[in-house]
Design a protein around this motif. Structure first.
Motif, PDB file in Angstrom:
ATOM      1  N   GLN A   1      -5.132  -2.508 -11.342  1.00 51.67           N
ATOM      2  CA  GLN A   1      -5.613  -1.942 -10.081  1.00 51.67           C
ATOM      3  C   GLN A   1      -4.577  -1.061  -9.405  1.00 51.67           C
ATOM      4  OE1 GLN A   1      -6.975  -6.072  -8.532  1.00 51.67           O
ATOM      5  NE2 GLN A   1      -8.021  -4.595  -7.240  1.00 51.67           N
ATOM      6  N   LEU A   2      -3.357  -1.136  -9.871  1.00 47.43           N
ATOM      7  CA  LEU A   2      -2.249  -0.546  -9.132  1.00 47.43           C
ATOM      8  C   LEU A   2      -1.941   0.851  -9.657  1.00 47.43           C
ATOM      9  CD1 LEU A   2       0.002  -3.709  -8.846  1.00 47.43           C
ATOM     10  CD2 LEU A   2      -1.683  -2.834  -7.229  1.00 47.43           C
ATOM     11  N   GLY A   3      -2.622   1.824  -9.076  1.00 47.60           N
ATOM     12  CA  GLY A   3      -2.429   3.220  -9.427  1.00 47.60           C
ATOM     13  C   GLY A   3      -2.250   4.067  -8.187  1.00 47.60           C
ATOM     14  N   ALA A   4      -2.564   5.346  -8.312  1.00 42.31           N
ATOM     15  CA  ALA A   4      -2.353   6.288  -7.216  1.00 42.31           C
ATOM     16  C   ALA A   4      -3.194   5.931  -5.994  1.00 42.31           C
ATOM     17  CB  ALA A   4      -2.665   7.703  -7.694  1.00 42.31           C
ATOM     18  N   HIS A   5      -4.442   5.497  -6.217  1.00 39.59           N
ATOM     19  CA  HIS A   5      -5.322   5.142  -5.095  1.00 39.59           C
ATOM     20  C   HIS A   5      -4.752   3.957  -4.330  1.00 39.59           C
ATOM     21  CE1 HIS A   5      -8.742   5.000  -2.593  1.00 39.59           C
ATOM     22  NE2 HIS A   5      -9.546   4.261  -3.328  1.00 39.59           N
ATOM     23  N   ALA A   6      -4.291   2.958  -5.054  1.00 39.16           N
ATOM     24  CA  ALA A   6      -3.692   1.786  -4.418  1.00 39.16           C
ATOM     25  C   ALA A   6      -2.457   2.181  -3.608  1.00 39.16           C
ATOM     26  CB  ALA A   6      -3.311   0.744  -5.470  1.00 39.16           C
ATOM     27  N   LEU A   7      -1.616   3.025  -4.187  1.00 38.74           N
ATOM     28  CA  LEU A   7      -0.400   3.446  -3.498  1.00 38.74           C
ATOM     29  C   LEU A   7      -0.733   4.197  -2.219  1.00 38.74           C
ATOM     30  CD1 LEU A   7       2.668   3.216  -4.083  1.00 38.74           C
ATOM     31  CD2 LEU A   7       2.529   5.510  -5.048  1.00 38.74           C
ATOM     32  N   ASP A   8      -1.758   5.032  -2.276  1.00 46.93           N
ATOM     33  CA  ASP A   8      -2.170   5.807  -1.104  1.00 46.93           C
ATOM     34  C   ASP A   8      -2.691   4.890   0.005  1.00 46.93           C
ATOM     35  OD1 ASP A   8      -2.877   8.358   0.262  1.00 46.93           O
ATOM     36  OD2 ASP A   8      -4.917   7.610  -0.021  1.00 46.93           O
ATOM     37  N   VAL A   9      -3.529   3.917  -0.364  1.00 40.63           N
ATOM     38  CA  VAL A   9      -4.113   3.020   0.639  1.00 40.63           C
ATOM     39  C   VAL A   9      -3.051   2.117   1.242  1.00 40.63           C
ATOM     40  CG1 VAL A   9      -5.766   1.143   1.011  1.00 40.63           C
ATOM     41  CG2 VAL A   9      -6.399   3.100  -0.415  1.00 40.63           C
ATOM     42  N   LEU A  10      -2.214   1.525   0.407  1.00 39.53           N
ATOM     43  CA  LEU A  10      -1.166   0.650   0.919  1.00 39.53           C
ATOM     44  C   LEU A  10      -0.171   1.418   1.785  1.00 39.53           C
ATOM     45  CD1 LEU A  10      -0.496  -1.521  -2.270  1.00 39.53           C
ATOM     46  CD2 LEU A  10      -1.663  -2.248  -0.187  1.00 39.53           C
ATOM     47  N   GLY A  11       0.147   2.620   1.355  1.00 41.86           N
ATOM     48  CA  GLY A  11       1.092   3.429   2.112  1.00 41.86           C
ATOM     49  C   GLY A  11       0.570   3.823   3.484  1.00 41.86           C
ATOM     50  N   GLY A  12      -0.747   3.953   3.606  1.00 39.08           N
ATOM     51  CA  GLY A  12      -1.335   4.354   4.877  1.00 39.08           C
ATOM     52  C   GLY A  12      -1.797   3.197   5.737  1.00 39.08           C
ATOM     53  N   SER A  13      -1.657   1.971   5.240  1.00 37.54           N
ATOM     54  CA  SER A  13      -2.182   0.817   5.969  1.00 37.54           C
ATOM     55  C   SER A  13      -1.307   0.450   7.158  1.00 37.54           C
ATOM     56  CB  SER A  13      -2.293  -0.395   5.029  1.00 37.54           C
ATOM     57  OG  SER A  13      -2.660  -1.546   5.765  1.00 37.54           O
ATOM     58  N   ARG A  14      -1.972   0.109   8.263  1.00 36.71           N
ATOM     59  CA  ARG A  14      -1.282  -0.411   9.444  1.00 36.71           C
ATOM     60  C   ARG A  14      -1.530  -1.906   9.625  1.00 36.71           C
ATOM     61  NH1 ARG A  14      -2.857   2.706  14.576  1.00 36.71           N
ATOM     62  NH2 ARG A  14      -4.926   2.898  13.616  1.00 36.71           N
ATOM     63  N   LEU A  15      -2.281  -2.486   8.685  1.00 34.39           N
ATOM     64  CA  LEU A  15      -2.640  -3.899   8.804  1.00 34.39           C
ATOM     65  C   LEU A  15      -2.097  -4.776   7.684  1.00 34.39           C
ATOM     66  CD1 LEU A  15      -6.411  -3.578   9.861  1.00 34.39           C
ATOM     67  CD2 LEU A  15      -4.507  -4.247  11.333  1.00 34.39           C
ATOM     68  N   VAL A  16      -1.951  -4.229   6.485  1.00 39.42           N
ATOM     69  CA  VAL A  16      -1.608  -5.043   5.312  1.00 39.42           C
ATOM     70  C   VAL A  16      -0.140  -5.435   5.322  1.00 39.42           C
ATOM     71  CG1 VAL A  16      -1.482  -5.099   2.788  1.00 39.42           C
ATOM     72  CG2 VAL A  16      -3.448  -4.031   3.916  1.00 39.42           C
ATOM     73  N   CYS A  17       0.110  -6.720   5.079  1.00 40.52           N
ATOM     74  CA  CYS A  17       1.487  -7.214   4.967  1.00 40.52           C
ATOM     75  C   CYS A  17       2.187  -6.573   3.776  1.00 40.52           C
ATOM     76  CB  CYS A  17       1.489  -8.732   4.762  1.00 40.52           C
ATOM     77  SG  CYS A  17       0.960  -9.685   6.193  1.00 40.52           S
ATOM     78  N   PRO A  18       3.486  -6.306   3.871  1.00 36.36           N
ATOM     79  CA  PRO A  18       4.238  -5.743   2.740  1.00 36.36           C
ATOM     80  C   PRO A  18       4.539  -6.813   1.692  1.00 36.36           C
ATOM     81  CG  PRO A  18       5.690  -6.074   4.608  1.00 36.36           C
ATOM     82  CD  PRO A  18       4.311  -6.423   5.089  1.00 36.36           C
TER      83      PRO A  18
END
Length: 458
Positions: free
Chosen positions: A262-279
Motif C-alpha cells: 500500500q505504501l507508494g506515492a499516493h500514501a506518501l502524498d496523503v500522509l504528508g498532507g495529513s493534519r490528523l494522522v499520528c507519525p
C-alpha cells in the motif's frame, strides 16, 4: 435470568477489530436494559469474543472459558468470534457454554435474549450467512466451516471503554495468504461506506475522545467492493477534508496495520498532507525474504522498496514510530531466508514489532506444505528477531527522551502511563488535577526507565 435486568460480563481476545465489535454488542445490550459488571462472578451472561489467529490464541480461549465457568458456574457463556467460526462444536461442548455464534453471525447477538434460552435467528439480510450458520450447526469438531458473509456487518459505536477507541472500516480478507485462517473465519473483504466512517469518527470526537484508530482486517482491500469509494488513502483524504478543519491540533487519528504494497506515492502524498494522522505506521511485513513471502502467498510486494518509502517518509516525518508483524519459521524457511529477515529487521527503522513463531492453522494451505520446522527452531528464530527489535526500541526511547515535548493520551482514568504520538509508552510523573484522560496531554521528556519514557506535564 432476569430479562430486562440481565447482567453481563464481556471478555475479548485478539485484534482491535474484536474490541470494536465487543463494544458494539455492549452498547446494544445496554440500550436494551442489560447491566454490565466488571467481574464474571456477578454476571448472568458472559460474552467471550474469540480469536483464532494462532494455536496459542485458541488455547487461551479454552483456558479462559474454563476459568470463567469456575468463577461463575450459574452464568451462561456465549462464545462468538473467529474461533467460534471454525471450532463451533468443540466450544459448544465446554461446561457453561449455552450458545456458540460464528463470526459471520456475531452482529445478531445484539438481539440476544437469555430468557428465551435460544439464539435469535441469523439476520436475513445475507442469505450466505444464513446458509453457512446452518452448515456450522451440523459440523463435526474437526471441520472448518468457512465464513460466507458478503456485506459489511451491522456494527456501530457511540463510545468506548478504553481511552483510545477503534473504528472498523473494513472486514474480512480475499487475499488468502497460505498461513492465515482469517479468510476462513471472517470471509471475503467488505468495506464500510465512507460516510458512515466519518459519522462514527465525529460521534467519538464529540463524545470527548481525542485519539481514534482506523482499523480493518486488510486495509489494502478497502473500497474494492464499493462503487466510487476509492482505496484506503482516498478514505483518509475524505476524513481529513471533513474533520481536520475542526479537529486538527485537538485530536488525532492512528492507522492500525498496513501492507507494504500500500505504501507508494499516493500514501506518501496523503500522509504528508495529513493534519490528523499520528507519525507512526504499523506494517504487516511477515518476512524480509522474497522467497518466503512467495511461499506465504504474499508475492504481491517485495521488501526492498519499503526502505525507499520509509526514507522518503522521513522527509515529511523527521521522527516517526514504526512497528511490524513478523512471522518466523514458516515451512521451508532456510537458514539463508532466516538471515534475510534478520538483516532486513536490522535495516528497518523499527521502534517495536510483534514477532511470532509460525503456528499451523487448520484449513490453511501452509498446514499441508512440506518442510515444517521444529518448534524449537521457530521459537529461536523469533527470539533472534525480537532481540534486534528490543535494541532498536531502546535506542528510540532515548531519542524521544531528547525531544522538547511529546503528546500523550493516557491509558485510562487514574492512569499515569499512556502512549505518545509515536506509539511509544510514556509515564507522566504527575498528571494535572482534573485532566480528562482521553485528552491529549503535552509533556516534557526527562529520561527513560525500563524502556518507558518518563515525562512531566507541561
Amino acid at each position: 435470568m432476569k430479562g430486562a435486568t440481565t447482567s453481563f460480563h464481556a471478555a475479548t481476545f485478539g485484534c482491535k477489530v474484536n474490541q470494536y465489535e465487543t463494544q458494539s454488542l455492549r452498547e446494544a445490550w445496554l440500550r436494551r436494559g442489560f447491566t454490565e459488571v466488571d467481574t464474571p462472578e456477578g454476571a448472568d451472561v458472559i460474552l467471550v469474543n474469540t480469536c483464532a489467529v494462532t494455536a496459542r490464541a485458541v488455547s487461551d480461549v479454552r483456558r479462559a472459558i474454563a476459568r470463567l465457568h469456575r468463577a461463575a458456574p450459574a452464568a451462561g457463556i456465549v462464545v462468538t468470534g473467529c474461533a467460534a467460526q471454525v471450532l463451533r462444536e468443540e466450544f459448544a461442548g465446554l461446561p457453561g457454554v449455552v450458545a456458540v455464534v460464528p463470526q459471520e453471525a456475531k452482529a445478531t447477538l445484539a438481539a440476544y435474549d437469555p430468557a428465551a434460552a435460544i439464539m435469535p435467528p441469523v439476520s436475513t439480510h445475507d442469505a450466505h450467512c444464513d446458509a453457512a450458520t446452518a452448515q456450522a450447526s451440523s459440523a463435526t469438531s474437526g471441520d472448518v466451516v468457512p465464513a460466507q458473509a458478503s456485506v459489511f456487518p451491522d456494527f456501530r459505536i457511540e463510545g468506548f471503554r478504553r481511552a483510545r477507541p477503534v473504528v472498523k472500516v473494513q472486514d474480512g480478507c480475499s487475499h488468502r495468504c497460505t498461513y492465515c485462517i482469517v479468510p476462513l473465519t471472517r470471509g471475503a473483504s467488505r468495506s464500510r461506506e465512507p460516510g458512515e466512517v466519518v459519522a462514527e469518527l465525529r460521534r467519538l470526537l464529540d463524545a470527548g475522545f481525542r485519539e481514534v484508530m482506523l482499523s480493518g482486517v486488510n486495509l489494502r482491500l478497502y473500497g474494492r467492493d464499493l462503487s466510487g469509494a476509492g482505496d484506503f488513502w482516498d478514505l483518509l483524504q475524505r476524513v481529513e477534508r471533513e474533520l481536520a478543519p475542526e479537529w486538527a491540533g485537538r485530536a488525532r487519528l492512528r492507522i492500525s496495520s498496513l501492507e507494504p504494497g500500500q505504501l507508494g506515492a499516493h500514501a506518501l502524498d496523503v500522509l504528508g498532507g495529513s493534519r490528523l494522522v499520528c507519525p507512526q505506521l504499523h506494517l504487516s511485513l511477515q518476512s524480509g525474504s522474497p522467497d518466503v513471502l512467495r511461499r506465504m502467498g504474499r508475492g504481491h510486494y517485495s521488501p526492498a522498496p519499503l526502505l525507499d518509502f520509509l526514507r522518503d517518509l522521513g522527509g515529511t516525518w523527521p521522527v516517526f514510530g514504526l512497528g511490524a508483524d513478523i512471522l518466523m519459521g514458516f515451512p521451508g524457511e532456510s537458514e539463508d531466508a532466516f538471515a534475510e529477515t534478520l538483516d532486513f529487521a536490522r535495516a528497518l527503522p523499527l521502534t517495536y514489532a510483534h514477532v511470532f513463531p509460525y503456528s499451523r492453522r487448520p484449513g490453511t494451505v501452509a498446514a499441508s506444505l512440506p518442510e515444517h520446522l521444529p518448534q524449537e527452531i521457530r521459537k529461536a528464530r523469533a527470539a533472534a528477531v525480537r532481540d534486534v527489535v528490543a535494541q532498536k526500541r531502546a535506542v528510540f526511547a532515548e531519542r524521544l527522551a531528547g525531544l522538547p515535548a511529546l503528546s500523550v493520551v493516557l491509558d485510562g482514568a487514574g492512569a499515569r502511563k499512556g502512549i505518545s504520538e509515536y506509539y511509544a509508552e510514556c509515564r507522566v510523573r504527575r498528571v494535572p488535577h482534573g485532566h480528562d484522560h482521553r485528552a491529549v496531554l503535552t509533556v516534557r521528556p526527562v529520561g527513560v526507565e525500563a524502556g518507558c519514557v518518563v515525562t512531566e506535564a507541561v
